[in-house]
Write a protein that holds these residues in place. Structure first.
Motif, PDB file in Angstrom:
ATOM      1  N   LYS A 195       0.773  -1.330   0.072  1.00 49.92           N
ATOM      2  CA  LYS A 195      -0.078   0.051  -0.038  1.00 49.92           C
ATOM      3  C   LYS A 195       0.819   1.103  -0.132  1.00 49.92           C
ATOM      4  CE  LYS A 195      -4.197   2.132   0.298  1.00 49.92           C
ATOM      5  NZ  LYS A 195      -3.720   3.471   0.414  1.00 49.92           N
ATOM      6  N   ALA A 196       1.994   1.232   0.858  1.00 56.54           N
ATOM      7  CA  ALA A 196       2.779   2.368   0.794  1.00 56.54           C
ATOM      8  C   ALA A 196       3.550   2.699  -0.455  1.00 56.54           C
ATOM      9  CB  ALA A 196       3.681   2.098   1.888  1.00 56.54           C
ATOM     10  N   LYS A 197       3.940   1.475  -1.162  1.00 57.27           N
ATOM     11  CA  LYS A 197       4.556   1.768  -2.543  1.00 57.27           C
ATOM     12  C   LYS A 197       3.645   2.163  -3.469  1.00 57.27           C
ATOM     13  CE  LYS A 197       8.014  -1.969  -2.281  1.00 57.27           C
ATOM     14  NZ  LYS A 197       8.451  -3.087  -2.776  1.00 57.27           N
ATOM     15  N   GLU A 198       2.327   1.715  -3.320  1.00 59.56           N
ATOM     16  CA  GLU A 198       0.951   2.195  -4.117  1.00 59.56           C
ATOM     17  C   GLU A 198       0.918   3.884  -4.092  1.00 59.56           C
ATOM     18  OE1 GLU A 198      -3.529   1.294  -5.410  1.00 59.56           O
ATOM     19  OE2 GLU A 198      -2.376  -0.227  -4.114  1.00 59.56           O
ATOM     20  N   ASP A 199       0.799   4.056  -2.771  1.00 57.73           N
ATOM     21  CA  ASP A 199       0.817   5.706  -2.579  1.00 57.73           C
ATOM     22  C   ASP A 199       1.956   6.396  -3.002  1.00 57.73           C
ATOM     23  OD1 ASP A 199      -1.654   4.988  -1.443  1.00 57.73           O
ATOM     24  OD2 ASP A 199      -0.873   4.780   0.825  1.00 57.73           O
ATOM     25  N   PHE A 200       3.277   5.843  -2.926  1.00 61.81           N
ATOM     26  CA  PHE A 200       4.276   6.574  -3.295  1.00 61.81           C
ATOM     27  C   PHE A 200       4.372   6.677  -4.879  1.00 61.81           C
ATOM     28  CE2 PHE A 200       8.728   6.652  -4.217  1.00 61.81           C
ATOM     29  CZ  PHE A 200       9.177   7.977  -3.533  1.00 61.81           C
ATOM     30  N   GLN A 201       3.839   5.396  -5.459  1.00 61.20           N
ATOM     31  CA  GLN A 201       4.058   5.781  -6.871  1.00 61.20           C
ATOM     32  C   GLN A 201       3.000   6.842  -7.364  1.00 61.20           C
ATOM     33  OE1 GLN A 201       5.821   3.592  -8.930  1.00 61.20           O
ATOM     34  NE2 GLN A 201       5.345   5.217 -10.312  1.00 61.20           N
ATOM     35  N   GLU A 202       1.825   7.194  -6.564  1.00 64.13           N
ATOM     36  CA  GLU A 202       1.013   8.050  -7.046  1.00 64.13           C
ATOM     37  C   GLU A 202       1.416   9.249  -6.702  1.00 64.13           C
ATOM     38  OE1 GLU A 202      -2.229   7.931  -8.202  1.00 64.13           O
ATOM     39  OE2 GLU A 202      -1.887   6.009  -8.572  1.00 64.13           O
ATOM     40  N   LEU A 203       2.313   9.389  -5.566  1.00 69.86           N
ATOM     41  CA  LEU A 203       3.088  10.747  -5.291  1.00 69.86           C
ATOM     42  C   LEU A 203       3.991  10.953  -6.569  1.00 69.86           C
ATOM     43  CD1 LEU A 203       3.729  12.886  -3.240  1.00 69.86           C
ATOM     44  CD2 LEU A 203       5.476  11.432  -2.088  1.00 69.86           C
TER      45      LEU A 203
ATOM     46  N   GLU B 179       2.196  12.614  -9.236  1.00 68.91           N
ATOM     47  CA  GLU B 179       1.873  14.032  -8.930  1.00 68.91           C
ATOM     48  C   GLU B 179       3.013  14.883  -9.140  1.00 68.91           C
ATOM     49  OE1 GLU B 179       0.246  13.935  -5.089  1.00 68.91           O
ATOM     50  OE2 GLU B 179      -1.510  12.272  -5.607  1.00 68.91           O
TER      51      GLU B 179
ATOM     52  N   GLU C  82       6.201  15.013   2.494  1.00 70.25           N
ATOM     53  CA  GLU C  82       5.013  14.319   2.092  1.00 70.25           C
ATOM     54  C   GLU C  82       4.921  12.871   2.944  1.00 70.25           C
ATOM     55  OE1 GLU C  82       2.415  14.541   0.161  1.00 70.25           O
ATOM     56  OE2 GLU C  82       2.739  16.067  -0.975  1.00 70.25           O
TER      57      GLU C  82
ATOM     58  N   ARG D  51       3.542  10.189   2.354  1.00 72.13           N
ATOM     59  CA  ARG D  51       3.678   9.189   1.462  1.00 72.13           C
ATOM     60  C   ARG D  51       5.295   8.778   1.232  1.00 72.13           C
ATOM     61  NH1 ARG D  51      -0.281  10.773  -3.212  1.00 72.13           N
ATOM     62  NH2 ARG D  51       0.308  12.844  -2.375  1.00 72.13           N
TER      63      ARG D  51
END
Length: 710
Positions: free
Chosen positions: A367-375, A378, A407, A409
């Motif tokens: 989940k953290a990697k997925e959120d970081f990828q979104e970051l 952005e 951030e 994330r």
């Protein structure tokens, strides 16, 4: 006391077992009915008799002995029933014998078969002086020897019975008939009699039956936990039931008769069920035995423990989800003291909690990697200034981390800095090479999903007939490709590959078809301009198998890149059975320099000379502007492209012809050997890989017209 007897037509011998059955046995009569007496056995009963005075008995014996002594025949005193003998009687009998001259006494017991033979052999020795003198053994010593002899004979007989009798269904008449020739049987029957032999046999059969029943019992008890698991796996259903109600509940289950059988004869081990064909199912009355009751209680306890362990696992997971101390990448050793309590240790091993913690950590990290990828998506503008294929410098990485550092994330991966940096580098690679292979979404990439959907909806071509399957079984995938399709790699740095790919696509139809000699071919291009060791720049992929490669250069640096890339690609598949890249047909092409003129002192002639040398080293075709009749400053034209593609098609046809139909090579193909034929001299060549000898070896002789190696 007579020494001559007359008994005409009388049988010499018979025993009580033969009474009434005399005709069934061998009959021997006394010879001539007359019998001379050679000696006497004077028997004295030394047991305690009813209404009998031993002193008077001894007087009678004394008178009888005096009559016998007159015959001048040898006499032996035999004390009988010594197994019940009275010590005083025995002592008085010996005292009587001592008073007579050379009167020998033998202590016997016919019931125990002790010293019976000794009594007769002692008398025989007195009759026939030539025989050795028998040693007279006291009763108790002889009894001990007799017991040892019987015990040894019994052991041997029991061994014989165990070897002959393997089933508890055996009957004595058949078994005794089988054992009669055996000395173990004969010796024991001689010492103890048939009835005792039969008794030991029956004991052995009973023991076999009990062992059979015990094996059945163990099998039923081993099956009972499985039956309980299958029929009553729910604790709530049986937790508060009595034994009788639990049994009724079992009988009401649909699968009850799959596991149990209800018998009319009980208990189960006393009836015919022990030997019935349907003895695999558990007799219901077995549940009433103590062993089955213990297993039922163990089943209840197991269900209770499983429920408690499940509760502990659930409580532990909830503890993990609610704990602020559990963050992505935190080791178990650091988190344990914050999330464990004494109750947890009572029910589960620490390894179980570690496994749950590991799975929870994986979810957190994913989940953290997925959120970081979104970051990263952005903040895409952070990555636009990087050079193509360039690894960001430490300074640039520092800038990226500084911008993203605030951030949450970004901070979530604080304990996974190496993986966080790898995600940044992977994102940079994706920005400049946005393909399905580099997509951060991996299997969820839309491009990949579209290919999967299309592939699942296309009708696949039918398999070739069975008689042709073996012929193609060991063929190189390069040769098995559809002849109407051409997969072409275009290798060249600094935009050369992309430019030529665009020019070739411009010559194709709208659906990427190319016309060669009036026939339409599907053309797939793969331009490569970066490091060929990266998956995104690999010559071949699971969906792309190259048939040839155009190697473009316009400077010394771009020529070095071509040589380096070819060598790296070949090195990556050395030693593999699917070493197709070592066979790949290559064409080296000198193209125009963007902007024209010489660069760095490089002249057209020097570039042509360097290209020819490299082509000779790589054993490939070399094209230059002069050979094509075009001036320097122009790219290759449509005619040259057509010639290159036609050459690839001819190579595919020729290789199919050589490998698939060369006479005399069938035996080698059957032996799983890779065999090809030199197209110049016709000699067959055997090698680990089909095209390796042609690509790497010197040609047999120069090709016609000086066109290079064939």
């Amino acid at each position: 006391a007579a020494t001559k007897l007359a008994s005409a037509e009388k049988l010499m011998y018979f025993c009580t077992d033969q009474l009434g059955l005399e005709q069934d046995f061998e009959q021997k009569q006394m010879p001539d009915g007359k019998l001379p007496v050679d000696g006497f056995l004077l028997c004295v009963d030394v047991s305690r008799g009813m209404n009998r005075n031993f002193d008077e008995q001894l007087k009678f014996v004394s008178n009888l002995y005096n009559q016998l002594a007159k015959t001048k025949k040898p006499v032996v005193v035999v004390l009988t029933k010594c197994d019940e003998g009275v010590e005083r009687y025995i002592r008085d009998a010996h005292a009587f014998a001592l008073g007579k001259k050379n009167l020998q006494v033998v202590e016997t017991s016919a019931r125990s078969n002790v010293n019976v033979e000794l009594a007769f052999s002692t008398l025989v020795q007195l009759v026939d002086k030539s025989r050795g003198k028998a040693k007279i053994i006291p009763y108790f010593e002889a009894l001990k020897q007799q017991s040892q002899q019987i015990a040894a004979a019994k052991d041997k007989y029991e061994w014989l019975v165990s070897r002959v009798v393997k089933s508890h269904h055996e009957a004595w008449p058949n078994v005794s008939r089988k054992m009669q020739p055996a000395p173990e049987y004969q010796d024991y029957v001689y010492l103890e009699g048939t009835q005792k032999a039969k008794k030991l046999f029956l004991q052995h059969v009973q023991r076999l039956k009990q062992e059979h029943i015990e094996r059945r019992r163990k099998a039923y008890l081993a099956l009972l936990p499985q039956a309980l698991d299958a029929l009553v796996p729910d604790l709530d259903e049986i937790d508060h039931l009595s034994r009788a109600k639990a049994e009724k509940l079992l009988e009401a289950k649909p699968d009850f008769l799959k596991w149990f059988v209800v018998l009319e004869e009980t208990p189960w081990d006393a009836g015919s069920h022990v030997d019935s064909a349907d003895s695999e199912r558990i007799p219901l009355d077995l549940l009433e035995t103590p062993a089955a009751e213990q297993l039922y209680e163990a089943h209840l306890e197991k269900l209770r423990n499983e429920r408690k362990r499940a509760e502990m696992r659930r409580a532990f997971r909830e503890n993990l989800e609610s704990s602020p101390f559990v963050t992505p990448g935190k080791p178990w050793e650091e988190a344990r003291s914050f999330i464990m309590n004494e109750d947890f240790y009572l029910w589960l091993e620490e390894s179980v909690y570690m496994d749950i913690y590991g799975k929870h950590q994986k979810q957190l990290i994913d989940k953290a990697k997925e959120d970081f990828q979104e970051l990263l998506l952005e903040y895409s503008e952070l990555f636009y200034e990087l050079e193509l294929d360039a690894k960001p410098s430490k300074e640039k990485m520092g800038v990226i981390q500084e911008v993203l550092g605030e951030e949450q994330r970004f901070k979530a991966l604080q304990k996974l800095q190496a993986e966080r940096d790898a995600l940044i580098l992977k994102h940079i690679h994706f920005v400049y090479h946005p393909t399905k292979e580099t997509c951060p979404s991996c299997g969820a990439c839309v491009d990949a999903r579209v290919e999967q959907l299309l592939g699942s909806r296309f009708i696949r071509p039918a398999e070739p007939p069975r008689q042709h399957q073996h012929q193609h079984q060991h063929r190189n995938p390069l040769l098995d490709a559809n002849i109407d399709r051409i997969n072409l790699v275009i290798l060249g740095k600094d935009g050369l590959a992309r430019e030529l790919a665009n020019e070739i696509r411009a010559l194709c139809t709208n659906d990427d078809k190319y016309v060669i000699e009036g026939k339409m071919y599907e053309l797939a291009l793969r331009p490569i301009e970066g490091n060929v060791r990266l998956p995104v720049n690999a010559f071949q992929t699971p969906t792309f198998q190259p048939h040839g490669c155009l190697c473009l250069y316009n400077s010394k640096e771009s020529l070095s890149y071509v040589v380096e890339s070819i060598e790296k690609s070949r090195e990556s598949t050395v030693g593999r059975r699917d070493n197709h890249l070592a066979q790949l047909p290559l064409t080296l092409i000198l193209v125009n320099k963007r902007g024209g003129g010489d660069a760095g002192g490089e002249t057209l002639q020097s570039l042509i000379q360097q290209g020819q040398q490299i082509a000779s080293k790589l054993q490939c075709v070399f094209l230059d502007p002069a050979s094509a009749g075009i001036g320097y400053g122009r790219n290759i034209n449509e005619k040259q492209i057509g010639q290159v593609l036609k050459g690839l098609l001819d190579a595919k046809r020729n290789l199919n012809l050589v490998v698939g139909s060369t006479p005399g090579l069938k035996e080698a193909a059957d032996a799983d050997l890779r065999v090809v034929m030199c197209l110049m001299c016709g000699d067959p060549v055997s090698a680990d890989e089909v095209l390796l000898p042609i690509l790497q070896a010197q040609p047999c002789r120069p090709a016609p017209g000086g066109g290079g190696a064939v």
